[in-house]
Scaffold this motif. Structure first.
Motif, short mmCIF file in Angstrom:
data_model
loop_
_atom_site.label_atom_id
_atom_site.label_comp_id
_atom_site.label_asym_id
_atom_site.label_seq_id
_atom_site.Cartn_x
_atom_site.Cartn_y
_atom_site.Cartn_z
N ARG A 2 0.86 -1.33 -0.04
CA ARG A 2 -0.05 -0.29 0.14
C ARG A 2 0.79 1.21 0.40
O ARG A 2 1.57 1.26 0.57
N VAL A 3 0.44 2.17 -0.95
CA VAL A 3 2.15 2.77 -1.36
C VAL A 3 1.26 4.46 -1.27
O VAL A 3 -0.24 4.52 -1.94
N PHE A 4 1.57 5.39 -1.00
CA PHE A 4 1.05 6.86 -0.51
C PHE A 4 1.35 7.70 -1.11
O PHE A 4 3.36 7.55 -1.18
N SER A 5 1.61 8.51 -2.44
CA SER A 5 2.77 8.87 -2.78
C SER A 5 2.17 10.49 -2.35
O SER A 5 0.77 11.73 -3.27
N HIS A 6 3.06 11.29 -2.66
CA HIS A 6 2.89 12.87 -1.86
C HIS A 6 4.26 13.44 -3.24
O HIS A 6 5.31 13.27 -3.33
N THR A 7 3.40 14.13 -3.93
CA THR A 7 4.38 14.65 -4.84
C THR A 7 4.38 14.23 -6.05
O THR A 7 4.40 13.09 -6.28
N CYS A 8 3.46 15.72 -6.84
CA CYS A 8 3.04 14.69 -8.63
C CYS A 8 4.49 14.32 -9.61
O CYS A 8 3.75 13.46 -9.83
N SER A 9 5.60 14.19 -8.76
CA SER A 9 7.12 14.16 -9.34
C SER A 9 6.45 12.05 -9.14
O SER A 9 7.01 10.86 -10.11
N LEU A 17 5.95 3.23 -13.83
CA LEU A 17 6.47 1.43 -13.66
C LEU A 17 5.80 0.94 -14.10
O LEU A 17 5.95 -0.19 -13.63
N GLY A 18 4.01 0.96 -14.14
CA GLY A 18 3.18 0.41 -14.51
C GLY A 18 2.53 -0.23 -12.95
O GLY A 18 2.76 -1.36 -12.67
N ALA A 19 2.81 0.55 -11.59
CA ALA A 19 2.48 -0.22 -10.73
C ALA A 19 1.01 1.08 -9.85
O ALA A 19 1.60 0.87 -8.37
N ALA A 20 0.63 2.18 -10.95
CA ALA A 20 0.08 2.76 -10.12
C ALA A 20 -1.21 1.72 -9.47
O ALA A 20 -2.04 2.28 -8.53
N ASP A 21 -1.66 0.85 -9.37
CA ASP A 21 -2.46 -0.33 -8.82
C ASP A 21 -2.21 -0.23 -7.44
O ASP A 21 -3.23 -0.95 -5.92
N LEU A 22 -0.84 0.17 -6.85
CA LEU A 22 -0.43 -0.20 -5.97
C LEU A 22 -0.81 0.71 -4.76
O LEU A 22 -0.86 1.21 -3.58
N LEU A 23 -0.78 2.36 -5.14
CA LEU A 23 -1.47 3.56 -4.88
C LEU A 23 -2.99 3.83 -3.66
O LEU A 23 -3.66 3.46 -5.15
N ILE A 24 -2.26 3.89 -2.62
CA ILE A 24 -4.21 4.27 -2.04
C ILE A 24 -4.41 5.93 -1.72
O ILE A 24 -5.45 6.07 -1.18
N GLY A 25 -3.14 6.20 -2.26
CA GLY A 25 -3.65 8.18 -2.06
C GLY A 25 -2.44 9.07 -2.47
O GLY A 25 -1.51 8.03 -2.70
N ARG A 26 -3.09 10.33 -2.47
CA ARG A 26 -2.21 10.90 -2.83
C ARG A 26 -2.24 12.37 -2.51
O ARG A 26 -3.32 12.16 -2.39
N ASP A 27 -1.47 13.07 -3.05
CA ASP A 27 -1.91 14.68 -2.93
C ASP A 27 -2.76 15.50 -4.10
O ASP A 27 -2.10 15.12 -5.44
N PRO A 41 -8.32 8.77 -4.45
CA PRO A 41 -7.76 10.11 -3.47
C PRO A 41 -6.96 10.56 -3.30
O PRO A 41 -6.10 10.34 -2.74
N ALA A 42 -7.42 12.22 -2.71
CA ALA A 42 -6.72 13.10 -2.72
C ALA A 42 -6.92 13.13 -1.05
O ALA A 42 -7.15 13.06 -0.65
N TYR A 43 -5.70 14.45 -0.10
CA TYR A 43 -5.51 14.29 0.82
C TYR A 43 -4.73 15.87 0.99
O TYR A 43 -4.00 15.50 2.02
N GLY A 44 -5.40 16.66 0.50
CA GLY A 44 -4.33 17.89 0.10
C GLY A 44 -3.71 18.11 0.27
O GLY A 44 -2.84 17.47 -1.21
N ARG A 45 -3.57 19.50 -1.00
CA ARG A 45 -2.20 19.93 -1.45
C ARG A 45 -0.85 19.74 -1.10
O ARG A 45 -1.03 19.09 0.74
#
Length: 254
Positions: A2-9, A17-27, A41-45
């Protein structure tokens, strides 16, 4: 995982990398690829991330960065919760490649990281040229702020066959006075204004500046708009930034 990504890049790297299915959240600012932004789902800027909610997701890994001043507070709060973090703070283009490899390894797909880096490098061949047009990338128009020595945008300029006259200034970026610019008048000006949609970039903001009429880039109509998405995000789409810079540099050399 379960991966959360903070920042666009970081979000764009995971997707490439073909791993977007691992994302559970983003900014909130992670808007590419559009299908990933629509699904995750997004959780704030970036500087206003709802850290408590992110911690409540119980991610196995948070991908974050120090590319924006103030991110340290977010990073420290996530680390304090005992959550594994991978922090990126790239300066040059090689650092972007290294971060892609590190993220791929953390996701258990190291070979994909090597493949993505190889594809990016192949798409950005180094131009060997005796004549190198001077390029001014504008991160902001007033005051003019440009990338300097520790900036992947400077590496992109040089790789695309140009030169950054302000590459000798220490740091990631610096404000320039008219005197700085007139001392090395640019042959190409690339508007890449931070936080502004490319549709709202206006060449007349540059061309009408007092005393700039004889700057070669202004005089010869070589003011180009290159979205900050391509020059300001240290991820796979710097390839498009390179392509657009190279086209502008090649035109200036012709």
């Amino acid at each position: 995982m379960r991966v959360f990504s903070h920042t666009c890049s970081n979000t764009e790297i995971v997707a490439a990398l073909g791993a977007a299915d691992l994302l559970i959240g983003r900014d909130d600012d992670s808007d590419f690829p559009p299908d990933v932004a629509a699904r995750v789902p997004a959780y704030g800027r970036d500087l206003d991330l709802r850290v408590d909610e992110v911690i409540g997701l119980r991610p196995d890994l948070v991908l974050t960065s120090l590319t924006v001043p103030g991110h340290e507070r977010i990073v420290d709060a996530i680390k304090a919760a005992g959550i594994a973090t991978l922090v990126c703070d790239p300066l040059g283009l090689d650092d972007i490649f290294s971060d892609i490899r590190r993220i791929a390894a953390a996701l258990g797909i190291a070979p994909r990281g090597e493949q993505l880096v190889a594809e990016m490098q192949a798409a950005m061949p180094r131009v060997e040229a005796t004549t190198r047009p001077k390029v001014l990338i504008e991160w902001w128009p007033k005051p003019v702020i440009t990338p300097t020595r520790q900036a992947w945008a400077t590496d992109l300029i040089e790789r695309a066959g140009g030169c950054n006259p302000w590459a000798g200034i220490d740091g990631k970026s610096a404000p320039l006075t008219d005197e700085h610019i007139m001392a090395s008048p640019p042959d190409v000006i690339a508007m890449s204004w931070c936080g502004v949609k490319v549709a709202n970039y206006r060449a007349d903001v540059v061309s009408r500046r007092p005393g700039w009429a004889e700057v070669p880039a202004v005089r010869d109509g070589r003011i180009v708009a290159i979205s900050e998405e391509f020059l300001g995000r240290p991820g796979p789409r710097v390839v498009e930034g390179y392509r657009q810079l190279r086209a502008a540099i090649d035109a200036a050399r012709a």
